[in-house]
Scaffold this motif. Structure first.
Motif, PDB file in Angstrom:
ATOM      1  N   MET A   1       9.814   0.331  -3.978  1.00 52.69           N
ATOM      2  CA  MET A   1       8.804   0.620  -2.801  1.00 52.69           C
ATOM      3  C   MET A   1       7.541   0.218  -3.045  1.00 52.69           C
ATOM      4  O   MET A   1       6.768  -0.184  -2.326  1.00 52.69           O
ATOM      5  N   GLN A   2       7.136   0.198  -4.414  1.00 53.44           N
ATOM      6  CA  GLN A   2       5.665   0.083  -4.982  1.00 53.44           C
ATOM      7  C   GLN A   2       5.026  -1.381  -4.404  1.00 53.44           C
ATOM      8  O   GLN A   2       4.216  -1.776  -3.960  1.00 53.44           O
ATOM      9  N   GLU A   3       6.142  -2.332  -4.786  1.00 53.18           N
ATOM     10  CA  GLU A   3       5.744  -3.770  -4.220  1.00 53.18           C
ATOM     11  C   GLU A   3       5.666  -3.903  -2.673  1.00 53.18           C
ATOM     12  O   GLU A   3       5.112  -5.054  -2.233  1.00 53.18           O
ATOM     13  N   LYS A   4       6.089  -3.006  -1.968  1.00 53.82           N
ATOM     14  CA  LYS A   4       6.064  -3.026  -0.539  1.00 53.82           C
ATOM     15  C   LYS A   4       4.697  -2.406   0.025  1.00 53.82           C
ATOM     16  O   LYS A   4       4.702  -2.491   1.345  1.00 53.82           O
ATOM     17  N   LEU A   5       3.966  -1.746  -0.907  1.00 52.85           N
ATOM     18  CA  LEU A   5       2.838  -1.167  -0.455  1.00 52.85           C
ATOM     19  C   LEU A   5       1.309  -1.814  -0.213  1.00 52.85           C
ATOM     20  O   LEU A   5       1.269  -2.394  -1.478  1.00 52.85           O
ATOM     21  N   ILE A   6       0.692  -1.553   0.427  1.00 56.42           N
ATOM     22  CA  ILE A   6      -0.648  -1.920   0.418  1.00 56.42           C
ATOM     23  C   ILE A   6      -1.576  -1.045   0.860  1.00 56.42           C
ATOM     24  O   ILE A   6      -1.323  -0.273   1.882  1.00 56.42           O
ATOM     25  N   PHE A   7      -2.376  -0.753  -0.285  1.00 58.56           N
ATOM     26  CA  PHE A   7      -3.579   0.221   0.264  1.00 58.56           C
ATOM     27  C   PHE A   7      -4.873  -0.380   0.346  1.00 58.56           C
ATOM     28  O   PHE A   7      -5.336  -1.128  -0.502  1.00 58.56           O
ATOM     29  N   VAL A   8      -5.578   0.014   1.395  1.00 61.59           N
ATOM     30  CA  VAL A   8      -6.990  -0.265   1.835  1.00 61.59           C
ATOM     31  C   VAL A   8      -7.949   0.804   1.257  1.00 61.59           C
ATOM     32  O   VAL A   8      -7.847   1.756   1.813  1.00 61.59           O
ATOM     33  N   ILE A   9      -8.818   0.651   0.365  1.00 62.00           N
ATOM     34  CA  ILE A   9      -9.537   1.408  -0.192  1.00 62.00           C
ATOM     35  C   ILE A   9     -10.924   1.249   0.620  1.00 62.00           C
ATOM     36  O   ILE A   9     -11.625   0.123   0.175  1.00 62.00           O
ATOM     37  N   SER A  10     -11.601   2.113   1.059  1.00 59.15           N
ATOM     38  CA  SER A  10     -12.875   2.065   1.548  1.00 59.15           C
ATOM     39  C   SER A  10     -13.500   3.527   2.299  1.00 59.15           C
ATOM     40  O   SER A  10     -12.619   4.564   2.166  1.00 59.15           O
ATOM     41  N   PRO A  11     -14.729   3.659   2.308  1.00 58.56           N
ATOM     42  CA  PRO A  11     -15.311   4.792   2.693  1.00 58.56           C
ATOM     43  C   PRO A  11     -14.995   5.079   4.340  1.00 58.56           C
ATOM     44  O   PRO A  11     -14.508   3.783   4.783  1.00 58.56           O
ATOM     45  N   PRO A  12     -15.023   6.121   4.870  1.00 57.60           N
ATOM     46  CA  PRO A  12     -15.269   6.227   6.445  1.00 57.60           C
ATOM     47  C   PRO A  12     -16.101   5.394   7.113  1.00 57.60           C
ATOM     48  O   PRO A  12     -17.276   5.367   6.760  1.00 57.60           O
ATOM     49  N   ARG A  13     -15.713   4.887   8.171  1.00 57.75           N
ATOM     50  CA  ARG A  13     -16.645   4.052   8.882  1.00 57.75           C
ATOM     51  C   ARG A  13     -17.092   2.631   8.420  1.00 57.75           C
ATOM     52  O   ARG A  13     -18.232   2.367   8.542  1.00 57.75           O
ATOM     53  N   ALA A  14     -16.458   2.158   7.449  1.00 56.87           N
ATOM     54  CA  ALA A  14     -16.783   1.051   6.701  1.00 56.87           C
ATOM     55  C   ALA A  14     -16.205  -0.291   7.440  1.00 56.87           C
ATOM     56  O   ALA A  14     -16.605  -1.199   6.747  1.00 56.87           O
ATOM     57  N   VAL A 127     -10.075  -3.614  -1.554  1.00 55.43           N
ATOM     58  CA  VAL A 127     -11.257  -2.729  -1.624  1.00 55.43           C
ATOM     59  C   VAL A 127     -12.061  -3.232  -0.710  1.00 55.43           C
ATOM     60  O   VAL A 127     -12.641  -4.272  -0.752  1.00 55.43           O
ATOM     61  N   LEU A 128     -12.619  -2.318   0.256  1.00 53.69           N
ATOM     62  CA  LEU A 128     -13.464  -2.804   1.233  1.00 53.69           C
ATOM     63  C   LEU A 128     -14.907  -1.901   1.197  1.00 53.69           C
ATOM     64  O   LEU A 128     -14.989  -0.910   1.076  1.00 53.69           O
ATOM     65  N   THR A 129     -16.050  -2.815   1.014  1.00 50.69           N
ATOM     66  CA  THR A 129     -17.437  -2.205   1.045  1.00 50.69           C
ATOM     67  C   THR A 129     -18.346  -2.706   2.167  1.00 50.69           C
ATOM     68  O   THR A 129     -18.017  -4.027   2.659  1.00 50.69           O
ATOM     69  N   ARG A 130     -19.055  -2.079   2.402  1.00 51.78           N
ATOM     70  CA  ARG A 130     -20.079  -2.408   3.402  1.00 51.78           C
ATOM     71  C   ARG A 130     -21.625  -1.758   3.073  1.00 51.78           C
ATOM     72  O   ARG A 130     -21.571  -0.910   2.199  1.00 51.78           O
ATOM     73  N   HIS A 131     -22.542  -2.387   3.621  1.00 49.96           N
ATOM     74  CA  HIS A 131     -23.914  -1.689   3.440  1.00 49.96           C
ATOM     75  C   HIS A 131     -23.619  -0.352   3.476  1.00 49.96           C
ATOM     76  O   HIS A 131     -23.309   0.174   4.331  1.00 49.96           O
ATOM     77  N   HIS A 178     -11.610  -7.548  -3.931  1.00 46.49           N
ATOM     78  CA  HIS A 178     -12.614  -7.034  -2.886  1.00 46.49           C
ATOM     79  C   HIS A 178     -13.111  -7.825  -2.112  1.00 46.49           C
ATOM     80  O   HIS A 178     -13.430  -8.805  -2.150  1.00 46.49           O
ATOM     81  N   VAL A 179     -13.539  -6.831  -0.845  1.00 44.14           N
ATOM     82  CA  VAL A 179     -14.012  -7.448   0.484  1.00 44.14           C
ATOM     83  C   VAL A 179     -15.057  -6.737   0.883  1.00 44.14           C
ATOM     84  O   VAL A 179     -15.261  -5.619   0.942  1.00 44.14           O
ATOM     85  N   ARG A 180     -16.262  -7.716   1.210  1.00 43.41           N
ATOM     86  CA  ARG A 180     -17.483  -7.149   1.877  1.00 43.41           C
ATOM     87  C   ARG A 180     -17.433  -7.171   3.395  1.00 43.41           C
ATOM     88  O   ARG A 180     -16.943  -8.349   4.013  1.00 43.41           O
ATOM     89  N   TYR A 181     -17.602  -6.101   4.112  1.00 42.79           N
ATOM     90  CA  TYR A 181     -17.373  -6.129   5.498  1.00 42.79           C
ATOM     91  C   TYR A 181     -18.153  -7.228   6.201  1.00 42.79           C
ATOM     92  O   TYR A 181     -17.954  -7.854   7.149  1.00 42.79           O
ATOM     93  N   GLU A 182     -19.448  -7.296   5.656  1.00 39.12           N
ATOM     94  CA  GLU A 182     -20.554  -8.302   6.399  1.00 39.12           C
ATOM     95  C   GLU A 182     -19.716  -9.925   6.144  1.00 39.12           C
ATOM     96  O   GLU A 182     -19.974 -10.634   7.000  1.00 39.12           O
ATOM     97  N   THR A 267     -22.342  -3.162  -8.167  1.00 38.39           N
ATOM     98  CA  THR A 267     -20.917  -3.240  -8.186  1.00 38.39           C
ATOM     99  C   THR A 267     -20.244  -3.197  -7.007  1.00 38.39           C
ATOM    100  O   THR A 267     -19.589  -4.014  -6.495  1.00 38.39           O
ATOM    101  N   TRP A 268     -20.932  -2.566  -6.162  1.00 37.33           N
ATOM    102  CA  TRP A 268     -20.680  -2.166  -4.531  1.00 37.33           C
ATOM    103  C   TRP A 268     -21.052  -3.650  -3.762  1.00 37.33           C
ATOM    104  O   TRP A 268     -19.962  -3.792  -2.771  1.00 37.33           O
ATOM    105  N   GLY A 269     -21.929  -4.237  -4.355  1.00 36.01           N
ATOM    106  CA  GLY A 269     -22.235  -5.574  -3.668  1.00 36.01           C
ATOM    107  C   GLY A 269     -23.600  -5.677  -3.024  1.00 36.01           C
ATOM    108  O   GLY A 269     -23.910  -6.485  -2.356  1.00 36.01           O
ATOM    109  N   TYR A 270     -24.594  -4.595  -3.769  1.00 33.03           N
ATOM    110  CA  TYR A 270     -26.014  -4.844  -2.866  1.00 33.03           C
ATOM    111  C   TYR A 270     -26.989  -4.334  -3.935  1.00 33.03           C
ATOM    112  O   TYR A 270     -26.962  -3.257  -4.549  1.00 33.03           O
TER     113      TYR A 270
END
Length: 334
Positions: A1-14, A127-131, A178-182, A267-270
């Motif tokens: 099952m592991q290879e079929k899973l995708i996890f998006v890691i982010s804070p709320p409202r990012a 992993v999604l980060t935003r300001h 790693h993806v930056r929202y902006e 590290t977060w990107g800012y």
């Protein structure tokens, strides 16, 4: 099952639901609103315990650790059991769709990353980060009618999520993208192509038009993403206009950022010295009022009622009594 899973890691409202909808527009990716499967597993007692429970959670945690120590492979057997539980649920949900991958976007996972990456070391991670201040502005306006102080008292999102996710980005316990929202909203097609390559999927450029794809709404879904068919850049600097219009919020924002390390911010990107640059373009006249709709009205009513329950003498006991009578009425037999 592991290879079929995708996890998006982010804070709320990012912007994670925007990303979820874009990825979910791929022909091979199925998703479902914030299932929270891993969060309670991380608090069963072996790794973390809850602060309060209707049973003796302290003794339960000690008993769990003692039990696991007696297993043939110890912690490895425990992780196998957690994985088996989650595999059944993820697998059977995925089986309801013809797609081959399941995407889980649950912001609370960012606070249990050690457990998540041990349970699923071979899943795909984004992993999604935003300001940080854009994140908190969106959080406070979406859930607390723009009251930054109350929002921070309930959940200091910036102070909790930035260090936790920065640690993951530095140590890389699992391969991740790693993806930056902006950047995502500025060049969505290029970022999607990079993400699909990380996920081992063929590029489907039309996924950028996520509004053409149906997705079940969830409890934690954003207020604005459903208004558009594709990513928009208008939300990027809204926080700067808001702080320009309110010195009290600006002071809270400065205190939040002061509590973060330079290493975590970078590290977060800012970088710290660049973090405040958008304020030079801040325009108080452009500060938007918090959104008003059925969801935000429900939140406002619940906050007001909760405040009254806890501040009025006998309020808590009254609610408990009402709950008792409701339980009696809902019983099959009296």
């Amino acid at each position: 099952m592991q290879e079929k899973l995708i996890f998006v890691i982010s804070p709320p409202r990012a912007g994670s639901t925007l990303l979820q909808r874009m990825l979910g527009a791929h022909s091979e990716i199925f998703t479902h609103p914030e299932p929270h499967l891993i969060t309670p597993l991380a608090h069963l007692g072996f790794y973390r315990t809850v602060d309060a429970a209707p049973y003796d959670h302290v003794n339960a945690a000690e008993a769990m650790r003692s039990f696991v120590q007696g297993l043939p492979k110890g912690e490895a057997d425990y992780l196998d059991a957690l994985r088996a539980y989650a595999d059944v649920l993820y697998g059977r949900m995925l089986a309801t769709s013809p797609k081959t991958r399941f995407l889980d976007k649950t912001p609370a996972y960012a606070l249990v990353l050690d457990e998540l990456t041990q349970i699923y070391p071979h899943a795909k991670y984004v992993v999604l980060t935003r300001h940080p201040l854009a994140v908190f502005s969106s959080y406070a306006n979406s859930f607390y009618a723009g009251d930054w102080a109350e929002a921070r008292r309930f959940n200091p999102v910036v102070e909790r999520y930035v260090p936790a996710m920065a640690a993951m980005l530095r140590t890389r316990p699992v391969p991740l993208c790693h993806v930056r929202y902006e950047t995502l909203v500025a060049r969505p097609a290029l970022e999607l192509e990079r993400l699909f390559a990380h996920l081992g999927l063929e590029n489907e450029p039309e996924a950028v038009n996520y509004g053409k794809t149906d997705m079940k709404a969830g409890m934690g879904d954003p207020i604005n993403v459903g208004k558009h068919d594709r990513p928009m850049t208008r939300s990027v600097e809204k926080w700067a206009h808001e702080l320009s219009a309110d010195p009290a919020k600006r002071a809270l924002a400065e205190d939040m950022i002061a509590r973060l390390s330079d290493e975590d911010l970078a590290t977060w990107g800012y970088e710290r010295e660049q973090l405040w640059a958008p304020l030079s373009e801040g325009d108080a006249s452009k500060a938007l009022k918090p959104p008003r709709n059925q969801y935000t009205m429900q939140r406002s009513v619940m906050r007001a009622v909760r405040k009254q329950v806890h501040n009025v003498s006998g309020g808590v006991e009254l609610v408990k009594r009402v709950r008792y009578y409701c339980d009696v009425l809902l019983r099959d037999q009296l």
